[in-house]
Design a protein around this motif. Structure first.
Motif, short mmCIF file in Angstrom:
data_model
loop_
_atom_site.label_atom_id
_atom_site.label_comp_id
_atom_site.label_asym_id
_atom_site.label_seq_id
_atom_site.Cartn_x
_atom_site.Cartn_y
_atom_site.Cartn_z
N PHE A 202 8.81 -18.28 10.92
CA PHE A 202 7.62 -18.58 10.13
C PHE A 202 6.43 -17.80 10.64
O PHE A 202 6.42 -17.33 11.78
CB PHE A 202 7.32 -20.09 10.19
N ARG A 203 5.41 -17.67 9.82
CA ARG A 203 4.13 -17.10 10.21
C ARG A 203 3.01 -17.94 9.62
O ARG A 203 3.14 -18.49 8.52
CB ARG A 203 3.99 -15.65 9.70
N CYS A 204 1.91 -18.04 10.36
CA CYS A 204 0.71 -18.68 9.85
C CYS A 204 -0.17 -17.62 9.19
O CYS A 204 -0.23 -16.48 9.66
CB CYS A 204 -0.05 -19.38 10.98
N VAL A 205 -0.85 -18.00 8.13
CA VAL A 205 -1.67 -17.07 7.35
C VAL A 205 -3.05 -17.69 7.17
O VAL A 205 -3.18 -18.85 6.79
CB VAL A 205 -1.04 -16.78 5.97
N TYR A 206 -4.11 -16.88 7.43
CA TYR A 206 -5.49 -17.32 7.28
C TYR A 206 -6.19 -16.44 6.24
O TYR A 206 -5.97 -15.22 6.21
CB TYR A 206 -6.25 -17.20 8.60
N GLY A 207 -7.03 -17.04 5.43
CA GLY A 207 -7.80 -16.25 4.46
C GLY A 207 -8.34 -17.12 3.35
O GLY A 207 -8.23 -18.35 3.38
N THR A 211 -3.17 -14.32 -2.33
CA THR A 211 -2.53 -13.35 -3.22
C THR A 211 -2.97 -11.93 -2.92
O THR A 211 -2.45 -10.98 -3.49
CB THR A 211 -2.87 -13.67 -4.69
N ARG A 212 -3.94 -11.77 -2.01
CA ARG A 212 -4.43 -10.45 -1.62
C ARG A 212 -4.16 -10.27 -0.13
O ARG A 212 -5.00 -10.56 0.72
CB ARG A 212 -5.91 -10.32 -1.94
N PRO A 213 -2.96 -9.83 0.24
CA PRO A 213 -2.56 -9.79 1.66
C PRO A 213 -3.50 -8.99 2.55
O PRO A 213 -3.65 -9.32 3.74
CB PRO A 213 -1.17 -9.14 1.59
N LYS A 214 -4.17 -7.97 2.02
CA LYS A 214 -5.03 -7.17 2.89
C LYS A 214 -6.27 -7.95 3.33
O LYS A 214 -6.95 -7.53 4.27
CB LYS A 214 -5.44 -5.88 2.19
N PHE A 215 -6.54 -9.07 2.70
CA PHE A 215 -7.69 -9.89 3.08
C PHE A 215 -7.26 -11.13 3.85
O PHE A 215 -7.95 -12.15 3.84
CB PHE A 215 -8.50 -10.30 1.85
N THR A 216 -6.07 -11.10 4.46
CA THR A 216 -5.59 -12.23 5.24
C THR A 216 -5.27 -11.80 6.66
O THR A 216 -5.09 -10.62 6.95
CB THR A 216 -4.31 -12.84 4.61
N ARG A 253 3.96 -19.21 6.04
CA ARG A 253 4.87 -18.38 5.26
C ARG A 253 6.22 -18.31 5.96
O ARG A 253 6.30 -18.19 7.18
CB ARG A 253 4.29 -16.97 5.11
N ILE A 254 7.27 -18.40 5.17
CA ILE A 254 8.61 -18.16 5.70
C ILE A 254 8.82 -16.64 5.76
O ILE A 254 8.60 -15.94 4.77
CB ILE A 254 9.69 -18.82 4.83
N LYS A 258 7.40 -13.30 0.36
CA LYS A 258 6.12 -12.60 0.22
C LYS A 258 4.94 -13.55 0.34
O LYS A 258 3.96 -13.25 1.04
CB LYS A 258 6.07 -11.88 -1.12
N ASN A 259 5.02 -14.69 -0.34
CA ASN A 259 3.85 -15.56 -0.45
C ASN A 259 3.99 -16.80 0.44
O ASN A 259 5.08 -17.37 0.56
CB ASN A 259 3.65 -16.01 -1.89
#
Length: 553
Positions: A202-207, A211-216, A253-254, A258-259
């Motif tokens: 897994f990964r943690c995602v901040y933002g 839907t805009r990966p470059k801003f996370t 995210r798993i 992607k999302n």
């Protein structure tokens, strides 16, 4: 030509004459565009090779802040969450703005299908909650099929609908722990109960906009179990302004997908480092409840008398004047904190959340319901039991047996309270509940409602039934008990009317899946007459002048 240029200006077109002014215009525009990039490369053996590198990769949080953070209007809908039987609309306010009342708000439903004959419905909200950070939570009836829910404010008109999320797949709460990790509460991964999963998957995602990966930003998962994920918090989040931390969301995210999960989770609580001095309270209680306000006064007053110093009340969508009952207890110096917890079927996650909040001020925390009372048959105070039971420093949890009481022949709610009214119980205890030392909790925060997983080096101890038990007034008069059929807080039976987990101990023996009162309900579950707690309450709390108890009106 002049007339043509005037006409183009009227239509909003940019007109630049072919002259030195045009040259300078394009030169300045080139410099502006170039300012978003950085020349970054030094000499190499094969010569100097300049390369353009985007500052988006050099300063990610600055890029998020400048490019994607939304500019919300003064009052706006922040997001909407759809539950099986209701909708929660989160109404965002600027600081110091007075909240609207229930009478100021309507739930409105716009048709999302052009084939329907009518395009809008308007209904009153079921409840409005004012104490969820700087937001209101408006609880609306579930929307009809093919409709989108929004809000109408008497003074502001219709508010634009905002993103809508389904409850069964969502990151819904977050906090930053005192070790600077982020704890995220999630629904939708269906992880195995009571076991830690592999965090490397897994990964943690901040933002703001996933839907805009470059801003996370992404970070490692430290641990993941049940509904709780612990993330390594990026430094740019920890070092950002308070306002920035309140705006950014976090999800999980798993790897390979992607999302991430949809998210409304913002790390708005930041827990402080632990105190160096002894803790303020020896014993605290965490509970989660819904529409149990009429029983709260007896429960708090009794437990205060035996040694409980503070209560953490997690309010699970109550609509029975709970806030006023809590305030009346606070007014006479009971230390009670109400926390809005609108997430259904999340008792384990809520208890973990509460344990973290209680950790700095409470040496021990008990996790019991409002219909459960700690009973000391030998007449001791709670302090004696805690001291005797934890002489060994490796004891991190004390487990007390639970006795289930029945209606005791009653058909109406006893006016004296549950401890005096119900005196007949089942012979053997059914399960246990725990009193936990929060510092001993495992970092995964795994718990089974009744007990927590502990850190290495700690163990639990079973308490002698002559010293401490729990009287669980589980099967009360039918008027009270039938409400449990529809409003379960527990996890193991999601809906008593479904043929699922039919052998669960959360179900009522012999009742099945129908909320129909059996003819012999009043006499059920009565195997042993037990007046021990009743006698103590009569001796301790009876007013000699009126014969009443302090929790009676």
């Amino acid at each position: 030509m002049a007339a043509a240029m005037k006409d183009r200006k009227k239509r909003g077109l940019l007109v630049v004459p072919c002259s030195w002014a045009a040259f300078f215009f394009w030169f300045i525009l080139f410099l502006v565009l170039l300012s978003g990039f950085t020349f970054f490369r030094f000499f190499r053996r094969d010569g100097f090779r300049p390369k353009l590198l985007s500052t988006l990769h050099t300063f990610p949080m600055e890029a998020i802040s400048s490019e994607s953070s939304p500019a919300a209007p003064a009052i706006s809908i922040q997001e909407t969450v759809i539950f099986p039987d209701h909708v929660l609309v989160f109404l965002k306010y600027p600081p110091s703005t007075p909240f609207f009342t229930k009478d100021d708000i309507s739930c409105i439903y716009f048709s999302s299908s052009p084939n329907l004959s009518h395009h809008q419905l308007e209904l009153s909200p079921e409840s409005v909650e004012n104490e969820y950070f700087d937001r209101q939570i408006v609880r609306c009836p579930i929307q009809p099929r093919c409709f989108v829910v929004s809000l109408f404010l008497r003074s502001n008109g219709n508010l634009p609908a905002r993103p809508t999320y389904r409850w069964d797949s969502l990151a819904y709460e977050a906090m930053i722990d005192r070790d600077n990790t982020t704890i995220v509460f999630i629904k939708g991964f269906n992880l195995r109960s009571g076991r830690a999963s592999d965090p490397s998957k897994f990964r943690c995602v901040y933002g703001w906009d996933f839907t805009r990966p470059k801003f996370t930003l992404q970070s490692e998962v430290v641990s993941i179990a049940q509904e709780i994920v612990r993330c390594q918090t990026p430094l740019s989040i920890l070092n950002g302004s308070h306002r920035t931390n309140n705006s950014v969301k976090v999800s999980v995210r798993i790897i390979g997908r992607k999302n991430p999960l949809k998210s409304i989770a913002r790390p708005e609580i930041r827990l402080e480092p632990g105190p160096t001095s002894p803790k303020q309270h020896e014993m605290c209680i965490c509970t989660m409840l819904r529409n149990q306000a009429r029983f709260l006064r007896e429960w708090v007053i009794y437990h205060s008398q035996i040694g409980v110093g503070r209560w953490f009340i997690y309010d699970n969508d109550s609509s029975d004047n709970l806030e006023n009952v809590i305030q009346s207890l606070i007014d006479v110096n009971y230390n009670i904190t109400r926390h809005v917890w609108p997430w259904i079927k999340t008792q384990e996650a809520g208890f973990a959340h509460c344990a973290l909040r209680a950790r700095n001020s409470c040496e021990w925390v008990g996790f019991i319901d409002v219909d459960e009372f700690l009973h000391l048959p030998s007449g001791l105070l709670l302090h004696n039991v805690l001291s005797n039971g934890s002489r060994s420093k490796e004891i991190g949890e004390l487990r007390a047996s639970c006795y289930n009481f029945g209606p005791s022949g009653l058909r109406q709610i006893p006016v004296e309270g549950v401890t005096v009214g119900y005196t007949c119980r089942m012979r053997w205890p059914e399960r246990h509940k725990s009193i936990v030392r929060p510092e001993a909790m495992n970092d995964t925060l795994i718990n089974m409602v009744h007990h927590f997983h502990l850190k290495a080096g700690f163990r639990h101890k079973n308490l002698d039934r002559h010293r401490l038990v729990i009287n669980h007034y589980k099967y009360q008069v039918w008027e009270v008990f039938k409400e449990k059929f529809y409003m379960r807080v527990a996890t193991y039976v999601s809906d008593w009317q479904q043929e699922r987990n039919v052998r669960s101990k959360d179900r009522t023996p012999g009742l099945g899946t129908r909320a129909v009162e059996p003819p012999d309900w009043a006499s059920r579950f009565c195997q042993v007459k037990d007046t021990g707690l009743r006698d103590r309450v009569l001796d301790t709390f009876t007013d000699p002048r009126t014969g009443k108890f302090p929790w009676q009106d």
